[in-house]
Design a protein around this motif. Structure first.
Motif, PDB file in Angstrom:
ATOM      1  N   ASN A 118       9.086  12.050   2.419  1.00 14.50           N
ATOM      2  CA  ASN A 118       8.288  10.878   2.059  1.00 14.50           C
ATOM      3  C   ASN A 118       8.163  10.809   0.541  1.00 14.50           C
ATOM      4  O   ASN A 118       7.326  11.462  -0.060  1.00 14.50           O
ATOM      5  N   ILE A 119       9.043  10.018  -0.086  1.00 17.85           N
ATOM      6  CA  ILE A 119       9.045   9.856  -1.541  1.00 17.85           C
ATOM      7  C   ILE A 119       8.412   8.520  -1.881  1.00 17.85           C
ATOM      8  O   ILE A 119       8.805   7.480  -1.361  1.00 17.85           O
ATOM      9  N   ASN A 120       7.418   8.545  -2.767  1.00 18.82           N
ATOM     10  CA  ASN A 120       6.737   7.317  -3.146  1.00 18.82           C
ATOM     11  C   ASN A 120       6.666   7.237  -4.665  1.00 18.82           C
ATOM     12  O   ASN A 120       5.875   7.918  -5.302  1.00 18.82           O
ATOM     13  N   ASN A 121       7.547   6.410  -5.249  1.00 17.34           N
ATOM     14  CA  ASN A 121       7.572   6.225  -6.695  1.00 17.34           C
ATOM     15  C   ASN A 121       6.825   4.978  -7.139  1.00 17.34           C
ATOM     16  O   ASN A 121       6.776   4.682  -8.329  1.00 17.34           O
ATOM     17  N   VAL A 122       6.240   4.250  -6.188  1.00 16.16           N
ATOM     18  CA  VAL A 122       5.563   2.996  -6.492  1.00 16.16           C
ATOM     19  C   VAL A 122       4.069   3.245  -6.653  1.00 16.16           C
ATOM     20  O   VAL A 122       3.417   3.781  -5.761  1.00 16.16           O
ATOM     21  N   THR A 123       3.548   2.861  -7.797  1.00 17.16           N
ATOM     22  CA  THR A 123       2.106   3.015  -8.042  1.00 17.16           C
ATOM     23  C   THR A 123       1.367   1.680  -8.001  1.00 17.16           C
ATOM     24  O   THR A 123       0.142   1.661  -7.927  1.00 17.16           O
ATOM     25  N   GLU A 124       2.103   0.575  -8.046  1.00 12.77           N
ATOM     26  CA  GLU A 124       1.490  -0.742  -7.943  1.00 12.77           C
ATOM     27  C   GLU A 124       2.491  -1.736  -7.371  1.00 12.77           C
ATOM     28  O   GLU A 124       3.703  -1.529  -7.433  1.00 12.77           O
ATOM     29  N   PHE A 125       1.947  -2.803  -6.804  1.00 15.28           N
ATOM     30  CA  PHE A 125       2.770  -3.856  -6.224  1.00 15.28           C
ATOM     31  C   PHE A 125       2.521  -5.167  -6.964  1.00 15.28           C
ATOM     32  O   PHE A 125       1.452  -5.387  -7.547  1.00 15.28           O
ATOM     33  N   ILE A 126       3.526  -6.045  -6.912  1.00 14.78           N
ATOM     34  CA  ILE A 126       3.413  -7.391  -7.458  1.00 14.78           C
ATOM     35  C   ILE A 126       3.279  -8.366  -6.294  1.00 14.78           C
ATOM     36  O   ILE A 126       4.148  -8.426  -5.426  1.00 14.78           O
ATOM     37  N   LEU A 127       2.171  -9.097  -6.256  1.00 12.90           N
ATOM     38  CA  LEU A 127       1.958 -10.106  -5.222  1.00 12.90           C
ATOM     39  C   LEU A 127       2.536 -11.437  -5.696  1.00 12.90           C
ATOM     40  O   LEU A 127       2.105 -11.976  -6.713  1.00 12.90           O
ATOM     41  N   LEU A 128       3.515 -11.959  -4.986  1.00 16.21           N
ATOM     42  CA  LEU A 128       4.145 -13.212  -5.387  1.00 16.21           C
ATOM     43  C   LEU A 128       3.253 -14.421  -5.104  1.00 16.21           C
ATOM     44  O   LEU A 128       3.468 -15.492  -5.680  1.00 16.21           O
ATOM     45  N   GLY A 129       2.273 -14.255  -4.231  1.00 14.96           N
ATOM     46  CA  GLY A 129       1.300 -15.316  -3.988  1.00 14.96           C
ATOM     47  C   GLY A 129       1.863 -16.489  -3.206  1.00 14.96           C
ATOM     48  O   GLY A 129       2.916 -16.406  -2.567  1.00 14.96           O
ATOM     49  N   CYS A 149      10.098   3.472  -2.836  1.00 14.84           N
ATOM     50  CA  CYS A 149      10.799   4.065  -3.977  1.00 14.84           C
ATOM     51  C   CYS A 149      11.575   3.050  -4.800  1.00 14.84           C
ATOM     52  O   CYS A 149      12.273   3.422  -5.737  1.00 14.84           O
ATOM     53  N   GLY A 150      11.498   1.780  -4.451  1.00 11.31           N
ATOM     54  CA  GLY A 150      12.307   0.809  -5.181  1.00 11.31           C
ATOM     55  C   GLY A 150      11.574  -0.483  -5.440  1.00 11.31           C
ATOM     56  O   GLY A 150      10.663  -0.521  -6.280  1.00 11.31           O
ATOM     57  N   PRO A 151      11.926  -1.569  -4.712  1.00  7.91           N
ATOM     58  CA  PRO A 151      11.293  -2.876  -4.946  1.00  7.91           C
ATOM     59  C   PRO A 151       9.783  -2.804  -4.693  1.00  7.91           C
ATOM     60  O   PRO A 151       9.321  -2.081  -3.812  1.00  7.91           O
ATOM     61  N   ASN A 152       9.035  -3.545  -5.490  1.00  9.55           N
ATOM     62  CA  ASN A 152       7.578  -3.534  -5.332  1.00  9.55           C
ATOM     63  C   ASN A 152       6.984  -4.940  -5.326  1.00  9.55           C
ATOM     64  O   ASN A 152       5.794  -5.121  -5.562  1.00  9.55           O
ATOM     65  N   GLU A 153       7.814  -5.958  -5.041  1.00 11.10           N
ATOM     66  CA  GLU A 153       7.329  -7.332  -4.977  1.00 11.10           C
ATOM     67  C   GLU A 153       7.003  -7.699  -3.528  1.00 11.10           C
ATOM     68  O   GLU A 153       7.891  -7.700  -2.671  1.00 11.10           O
ATOM     69  N   ILE A 154       5.733  -7.999  -3.272  1.00  7.74           N
ATOM     70  CA  ILE A 154       5.283  -8.390  -1.942  1.00  7.74           C
ATOM     71  C   ILE A 154       5.243  -9.912  -1.867  1.00  7.74           C
ATOM     72  O   ILE A 154       4.513 -10.565  -2.625  1.00  7.74           O
ATOM     73  N   ASP A 155       6.033 -10.473  -0.982  1.00  9.77           N
ATOM     74  CA  ASP A 155       6.108 -11.929  -0.846  1.00  9.77           C
ATOM     75  C   ASP A 155       4.933 -12.424   0.006  1.00  9.77           C
ATOM     76  O   ASP A 155       5.099 -12.922   1.125  1.00  9.77           O
ATOM     77  N   HIS A 156       3.738 -12.252  -0.531  1.00  9.35           N
ATOM     78  CA  HIS A 156       2.511 -12.648   0.168  1.00  9.35           C
ATOM     79  C   HIS A 156       1.394 -12.714  -0.865  1.00  9.35           C
ATOM     80  O   HIS A 156       1.587 -12.348  -2.027  1.00  9.35           O
ATOM     81  N   TYR A 157       0.205 -13.175  -0.421  1.00  7.61           N
ATOM     82  CA  TYR A 157      -0.924 -13.203  -1.357  1.00  7.61           C
ATOM     83  C   TYR A 157      -1.916 -12.075  -1.090  1.00  7.61           C
ATOM     84  O   TYR A 157      -2.952 -11.990  -1.740  1.00  7.61           O
ATOM     85  N   PHE A 158      -1.603 -11.202  -0.126  1.00  8.76           N
ATOM     86  CA  PHE A 158      -2.395  -9.991   0.099  1.00  8.76           C
ATOM     87  C   PHE A 158      -1.502  -8.935   0.738  1.00  8.76           C
ATOM     88  O   PHE A 158      -0.375  -9.220   1.177  1.00  8.76           O
ATOM     89  N   CYS A 159      -1.992  -7.707   0.768  1.00  5.27           N
ATOM     90  CA  CYS A 159      -1.212  -6.605   1.334  1.00  5.27           C
ATOM     91  C   CYS A 159      -1.342  -6.606   2.847  1.00  5.27           C
ATOM     92  O   CYS A 159      -2.442  -6.419   3.381  1.00  5.27           O
ATOM     93  N   ASP A 160      -0.228  -6.808   3.514  1.00  7.14           N
ATOM     94  CA  ASP A 160      -0.207  -6.759   4.972  1.00  7.14           C
ATOM     95  C   ASP A 160       0.952  -5.874   5.425  1.00  7.14           C
ATOM     96  O   ASP A 160       1.828  -5.513   4.632  1.00  7.14           O
ATOM     97  N   VAL A 161       0.969  -5.551   6.689  1.00  5.95           N
ATOM     98  CA  VAL A 161       1.904  -4.545   7.183  1.00  5.95           C
ATOM     99  C   VAL A 161       3.353  -5.015   7.092  1.00  5.95           C
ATOM    100  O   VAL A 161       4.213  -4.312   6.546  1.00  5.95           O
TER     101      VAL A 161
END
Length: 324
Positions: A3-14, A167-179
């Motif tokens: 379990n490798i996690n290099n992401v410390t933050e996400f970008i919400l595309l809104g 470990c790679g892309p961090n853009e969430i195509d949403h306005y909140f964090c969902d599963v």
């Protein structure tokens, strides 16, 4: 796989990247959020400071209004502030916290709606046993069970997500964090996790929706032999609750009952159960219920201010008599 996690933050595309659309959405959702607070606070105060507090249906409605406030507040303030920002960032820890709290309060709302349908079923189909079945202890136990079930659902949902490697892309195509949007970013095969998510969220929503529809089918079957006036009163009592159920459950089932995929239309459907439903719930329950409107008039129009303050400060308990 480690379990490798290099992401410390996400970008919400809104909702949109267009500046004009974002400004319009800011004004719209700011108004909606203010309306949500005003409407639900009005319901909570008018129930607490009137005789409606002694009725199980309004006891549960009070908790539904509270869960609406908490539920929408996990998403809407972040959405409103992000509409004015150039880059919408959310840390990994805050993302997981938002995921947990959203599903926790959303789960409470789902279970409270189910309990309210059960209350109407008992009131209409078993009126002679209503007092003993919907006792003070039973209502408190049902609310506790709703919170426990929602916590279990949210804990499982968060556990499935927090163990995913990012470990790679961090853009969430949403306005909140969902599963589902997070599953799309995971650096591993998420097929099994997606099935578990559907089993957890999708099946929970489907089962409760079926139970709700079954309860209303039994109610309609029971009142078919009632006189026209009594039948109309029973239908009026249940119609408000049924409208809220449809407004909340249909978009939830559309998103969570299908396989773990995402589409742009998901954000539109998500607006219904995160903002639109909590905003319309107070209007639906108030405008279509004469008893609620009379209680509002008594609390806000007929009592002097000092009487209102005095009554609101009292610690109220359930009376021994429940009203059907």
């Amino acid at each position: 796989m480690e379990n490798i996690n290099n992401v410390t933050e996400f970008i919400l595309l809104g909702l949109s990247q267009n500046k004009k659309i974002k400004n319009l959405c800011f004004l719209l959702f700011l108004f909606c959020y203010i309306a949500i607070w005003m409407g639900n606070i009005l319901i909570m105060i008018s129930i607490t400071c009137s005789q409606l507090r002694d009725q199980p249906m309004y006891f549960f409605l009070n908790y539904l209004a509270l869960s609406d406030l908490c539920y929408t507040s996990t998403v809407t303030p972040k959405l409103i502030t992000d509409l004015l920002a150039e880059r919408n960032m959310i840390s990994y820890n805050n993302c997981m916290a938002q995921l947990f709290t959203m599903h926790f309060f959303g789960g409470i709302e789902v279970f409270i709606l189910t309990v309210m349908a059960y209350d109407r079923y008992v009131a209409i189909c078993k009126p002679l046993h209503y007092t003993s079945i919907m006792s003070r202890q039973r209502c408190n136990a049902l609310v506790t069970a709703c919170c426990a079930g929602a916590f279990l659902h949210s804990f499982v949902q968060c556990l499935l997500t927090v163990n995913l490697p990012f470990c790679g892309p961090n853009e969430i195509d949403h306005y909140f964090c969902d599963v589902y949007p997070l599953l799309k970013l995971a650096c591993t095969d998420t097929h099994t996790v997606g099935i578990l998510v559907v089993a957890n969220s999708g099946m929970m929503g489907l089962v409760t929706f079926v139970v709700l529809m079954l309860s209303y089918f039994l109610i309609l079957w029971t009142i078919r032999a009632y006189p026209a006036e009594s039948r109309s009163k029973a239908l009026s009592t249940c119609s408000s609750h049924l409208m809220v159920v449809v407004l909340f459950f249909v978009p939830v089932l559309f998103i969570y009952i299908r396989p773990a995929t995402t589409s742009p239309v998901d954000k539109v459907f998500a607006l219904f159960y995160t903002i639109i439903a909590p905003m319309f719930n107070p209007l639906i329950y108030t405008l279509r219920n004469m008893e609620r409107k009379n209680a509002l008039r008594k609390v806000w129009c007929q009592k002097p201010l000092y009487m209102f303050r005095k009554e609101c400060k009292k610690v109220q308990t359930f009376s021994q008599t429940w009203y059907c």
